[in-house]
Design an enzyme around this catalytic site. Structure first.
Site, PDB file in Angstrom:
ATOM      1  N   ASP A 256       0.828  -1.203   0.000  1.00  0.00           N
ATOM      2  CA  ASP A 256       0.000   0.000   0.000  1.00  0.00           C
ATOM      3  C   ASP A 256       0.866   1.259   0.000  1.00  0.00           C
ATOM      4  O   ASP A 256       1.877   1.330   0.705  1.00  0.00           O
ATOM      5  CB  ASP A 256      -0.887  -0.030   1.262  1.00  0.00           C
ATOM      6  CG  ASP A 256      -1.862   1.126   1.309  1.00  0.00           C
ATOM      7  OD1 ASP A 256      -2.636   1.288   0.349  1.00  0.00           O
ATOM      8  OD2 ASP A 256      -1.842   1.886   2.302  1.00  0.00           O
ATOM      9  N   GLU A 292       1.596  -0.253  -5.009  1.00  0.00           N
ATOM     10  CA  GLU A 292       0.683   0.825  -5.396  1.00  0.00           C
ATOM     11  C   GLU A 292       1.439   2.149  -5.370  1.00  0.00           C
ATOM     12  O   GLU A 292       1.676   2.711  -4.305  1.00  0.00           O
ATOM     13  CB  GLU A 292      -0.507   0.904  -4.417  1.00  0.00           C
ATOM     14  CG  GLU A 292      -1.483   2.004  -4.781  1.00  0.00           C
ATOM     15  CD  GLU A 292      -2.202   2.634  -3.573  1.00  0.00           C
ATOM     16  OE1 GLU A 292      -3.228   3.295  -3.799  1.00  0.00           O
ATOM     17  OE2 GLU A 292      -1.742   2.482  -2.418  1.00  0.00           O
TER      18      GLU A 292
END
Ligand code: CA
Length: 568
Positions: A256, A292
């Site tokens: 993330d 990401e």
């Protein structure tokens, strides 16, 4: 060697010879180049060749992103859970390559499953446990076991940029600062002080430690304090965390917010990711990582230098992305092949083992089906899926996109309960996040779409099948066949391991006729009728060749198997 074994060997060899003879006869009878058998599926025609089940260490997968909270509820409290995911595994992949009653995905990305104060769980309180709302560690182990039976690899979300402000590390550091008085703070007295970025006095993006004049870096919200990833102790913690999950059997991690590790400092983030990649692969050389980095393509391309396998290909995704613009006619179809080929070349500059991660929407984006309006909306939704799911690398499908679920605006609306049936009280149905608006759905539930071979669901399923049948689709290197393309038609070629396919996409609302001989392939040959192996139609009829002419109906694609080397 004993006598029985020798006899057995003789019979096996004789049987082999007989079978080879039969196959050769069948090959001659079929006039040299063997024609693929095509099977009607609604308005489409698909190849009946076997799907290839990936080896366990094959990192190439078609992933399905699951928000556990909203997927399937097994115990009637309205909140999805791990046992609910297990109940729906046969929907995703039943483990039997012969059946076509499952989607056929080969990987699952679970959004965060660790204990957290929020419904989305991107603020972790304990990195080595399961949030009780989702179930227990035993449930998770059973999920991994069931996935293994089905050759599905599971990756989990790892939020390393920040913890929850309720994490014991942070709580202890704050307690220390509250009791410090006017003394000098030191990591020697309280190691957790150095786990975060504390500062005396206010800085932009910092929040206050209540009752003190200390502040901490927390650019998202005060509940998500940023970790100091330069601290060797923090790195040791994550090594332990990764080892814990890898030993349980997860195939890897979705990372993330990697661009926020050190905000706006690509070089620093690449350094951190290089450490992370080496560390994880030191534990499990086959582990798979996808990051990401929500920035522009030239910038996230650089991140491949870290060794991390994949980064999400943001430029193609979302309501401003290329897929949407191509499928809605805002961009000329001929640009698609160039975009894809250029992206592949760009990533190859930084890594010789990159695996692109194309996706179309995710939990942070408006639901993709809502991008399209008007009479061609459903056909455009399907063609967008085709552009997305014929890209090389690991394609990621956000749960519910395969049935055209809608939801936009506030985040909660993008994460609604999966529509298994139209009955919102049905067993398994999740109530979805509190605070979501009532969203009117246009396309059918899973149950309804499963019964309609021309549904969005079936279109997705046929595309995934195509990925699983022809390795060049998911693993190939793309060549843009520019001369054969035009404003409404994209023609590309993809090659992998001796297999070459050619794909024609008609993104317009009119049927197109193409002279097969006019499609010059990169080897200089031309397309031949007998090479057509799949014709998917988002509109009225499938592509068909009559003599030397190929009819590609409005909103449809045709896939040709140009060549294939045995044993590759
Ligand atoms: Ca539940």
């Amino acid at each position: 060697m004993d006598r029985n074994k020798r006899q057995g060997d003789f019979f096996r060899r004789a049987l082999c010879l007989a079978l080879t003879g039969l196959l050769m006869a069948a090959g001659l009878w079929g006039c040299g180049k063997q024609e693929e058998k095509l099977v009607w599926s609604g308005n489409s025609q698909i190849s009946d060749r076997n799907v290839i089940v990936p080896e366990e260490n094959d990192k190439y997968r078609t992933f399905y992103e699951i928000f556990v909270y909203s997927f399937c509820d097994s115990n009637g409290d309205g909140v999805g859970d791990l046992n609910g995911v297990i109940e729906k595994l046969d929907y995703l992949n039943d483990g039997d390559p012969e059946t076509d009653t499952d989607l056929g995905i080969t990987g699952i990305w679970l959004m965060p499953i660790m204990p957290s104060n929020s419904y989305h769980k991107y603020d972790v309180k304990d990195y080595m446990a399961i949030d009780p709302a989702y179930g227990t560690m035993e449930d998770f182990e059973r999920l991994l076991e069931e996935c293994k039976k089905r050759d599905i690899n599971v990756i989990i979300d790892l939020v390393m940029n920040h913890t929850s402000s309720s994490h014991p590390w942070f709580a202890e550091a704050c307690d220390y600062l509250k009791n410090l008085g006017d003394g000098e703070a030191s990591g020697e007295e309280c190691p957790y002080f150095d786990y975060y970025h504390f500062n005396k006095g206010m800085v932009w993006g910092y929040s206050q430690v209540p009752g003190t004049d200390w502040y901490y870096e927390a650019p998202f919200t005060g509940e998500m304090p940023d970790l100091n990833l330069y601290n060797p102790e923090v790195r040791k913690e994550f090594e332990e965390i990764c080892r814990f999950w890898l030993e349980k059997g997860v195939a890897g991690f979705r990372l993330d917010a990697v661009k926020e590790y050190v905000s706006d400092d690509t070089e620093a983030n690449i350094e951190i990711l290089t450490w992370f990649n080496d560390m994880v692969k030191g534990i499990d050389p086959d582990a798979y990582l996808v990051g990401e980095a929500w920035i522009n393509q030239p910038e996230y391309a650089k991140y491949y230098a870290s060794g991390v396998d994949s980064f999400f290909d943001f430029v193609f995704a979302g309501d401003e992305g290329r897929i949407f613009r191509l499928a809605s006619g805002q961009y000329e179809a001929r640009q698609y092949g160039d975009y894809v080929a250029t992206a592949e070349q760009r990533y190859a500059e930084y890594s010789d083992s990159f695996i692109n991660a194309p996706f179309y929407s995710n939990h942070d984006m408006d639901r993709a089906a809502g991008y399209y309006i008007g009479e061609n909306a459903q056909a455009q939704i399907k063609m967008a899926a085709a552009l997305n799911l014929t890209m090389s690398g690991n394609a990621f499908i956000y749960y519910g996109d395969e049935i055209g679920m809608l939801g936009a605006g506030r985040d909660e609306n993008k994460r609604l309960g999966m529509r298994w049936t139209t009955d919102t009280g049905a067993e398994g149905t999740c109530r979805g996040p509190l605070g979501a608006d009532t969203v009117e759905q246009v396309y059918g539930s899973v149950e309804e779409q499963q019964a309609d071979p021309d549904s969005i669901y079936w279109f997705y399923k046929n595309l995934i099948r195509l990925r699983n049948q022809f390795p060049a689709i998911a693993k190939g290197t793309t060549t843009n066949l520019e001369k054969a393309s035009d404003a409404e038609l994209s023609v590309i070629e993809k090659t992998y391991g001796g297999q070459t396919v050619c794909i024609l996409y008609n993104l317009s609302s009119s049927d197109k006729e193409i002279e097969l001989a006019s499609v010059i392939l990169s080897e200089g040959d031309t397309l031949e009728k007998k090479q057509m192996v799949t014709a998917l139609s988002a509109g009225e009829g499938a592509a068909a060749a009559d003599g030397g002419t190929l009819m590609v109906p409005a909103y449809s694609l045709a896939v040709f198997l140009v060549s294939e080397e045995e044993g590759k």
